[in-house]
Design a protein around this motif. Structure first.
Motif: not given
Length: 373
Positions: A265-280, A312-316
């Motif tokens: 769950r922690i690793l999925i959260a890290i990946t999801t955060t990175f994706t949401i941050s960098w996608l825009p 926003i991307a770097m906020s991850s």
């Protein structure tokens, strides 16, 4: 060079009269600033400028301190020397590269619209923005692969620390190689804006820009998006979905199953955060390359939008250490132990016992402090 930051001059305005062939003199009051001869830019507004500086400063400071803490804790504590943590450290190192060696230059360039650091740093700093991003996505991909092998195929040969270090070296080399085209197409250029006769001077501008042919630029942009973002996250999503299905079939009361659930769950959260941050920012970059007119559509908000999406991307980089550090019991425990020992040494040092380290009093003090950890 004159100081044109706030130039005011009363000067005549001459109009050529085609009917008479004479030049008509119109006395007018002209108030010129450098910005009057440049494209509109919201970043010249003091309020927006302060806002961006605060945002960048917070992300640079927090991202650097948090990720450096992650690397130090993992390096010092041998119990944290695992394959997953090798890739976590690589992820943290890539964030430090961005926070310490890229974002400050990006901030200065974005705010001043003037490249002040010369041609060498121009060909290093700007292209190197892509290297840590490649390292981050590939590190998260390898974390997913390692978890997949560990959970779905528990009896197969697992990745060793030596193999993980070798993979990290390959990731770094691959990331640098993929960034070489940007290095080759980045150049430091000067531009002179001749505003005579209104002001007897020439405004000199310095830029660090990418100079591509249109087709080559678009091809490379899509290549980076697919290889750096799209393909890794498709593979990561598939792997974590398979892990979820396997864990769901196992007895949830088993300690090992609970541990794997939480770590996943922690690793999925890290990946999801990175994706949401960098996608825009990724979408904005693609649209900018395929639709050059977007700068005119956004007008004075174009550069402001670019900087906001970057931050926003770097906020991850600030969120990832929190997710890994505070949601991971073992990491939090090791960090607390390391911090406790440091505080103990400071207390002992202040009491003066280090000068008589062989005394019974020092040993007693040290033992008491150790028991309290």
């Amino acid at each position: 060079m004159m100081d044109l930051s706030n130039f005011t001059q009363d000067m005549p305005f001459f109009l050529w009269d085609n009917g008479t062939g004479n030049m008509t003199h119109w006395p007018m009051d002209f108030h010129y600033q450098v910005s009057d001869f440049e494209a509109p830019n919201l970043l010249r507004d003091k309020g927006w400028k302060i806002f961006i500086i605060i945002l960048f400063g917070a992300v640079i400071f927090l991202g650097f301190i948090e990720n450096l803490t992650v690397i130090i804790v993992i390096t010092i504590n041998k119990r944290l020397h695992t394959v997953t943590n090798i890739f976590i450290s690589t992820l943290a190192f890539s964030d430090i590269m961005l926070c310490a060696f890229n974002l400050p230059f990006q901030l200065h360039y974005g705010i001043t619209d003037y490249w002040s650091f010369g041609p060498i740093l121009c060909q290093i700093i700007i292209p190197m923005f892509a290297v840590p991003v490649f390292m981050s996505t590939l590190s998260m991909l390898m974390i997913a692969v390692e978890r997949y092998i560990l959970i779905v195929f528990p009896f197969r040969k697992k990745l060793t620390i030596e193999m993980a270090i070798g993979i990290v070296v390959v990731i770094i080399i691959f990331s640098v190689v993929c960034s070489i085209p940007i290095i080759l197409h980045t150049e430091h250029s000067h531009e002179e804006i001749d505003i005579r006769p209104y002001i007897q001077d020439i405004i000199k501008k310095s830029f660090c820009i990418e100079n591509w042919k249109m087709k080559t630029s678009r091809a490379y942009t899509m290549f980076v998006f697919v290889l750096q973002f799209f393909v890794p996250y498709i593979i990561i999503s598939v792997l974590y979905f398979q892990i979820y299905k396997v864990l769901k079939k196992r007895p949830i009361k088993r300690k090992e199953t609970q541990k794997n659930y939480k770590t996943t769950r922690i690793l999925i959260a890290i990946t999801t955060t990175f994706t949401i941050s960098w996608l825009p920012f990724q979408i904005f970059s693609i649209v900018s390359y395929f639709n050059p007119n977007i700068s005119s559509h956004l007008g004075p908000a174009y550069k402001l939008t670019d900087l906001i999406l970057k931050i926003i991307a770097m906020s991850s980089s600030c969120v990832n250490p929190f997710l890994y550090g505070w949601l991971n019991d073992k990491f939090r425990k090791e960090f607390g132990t390391m911090l406790g020992k440091r505080m103990m040494k400071m207390q002992v040092s202040r009491s003066g016992y280090f000068r008589t380290s062989g005394s019974a009093d020092y040993r007693s003090e040290k033992n008491c402090a150790t028991e309290n950890l």
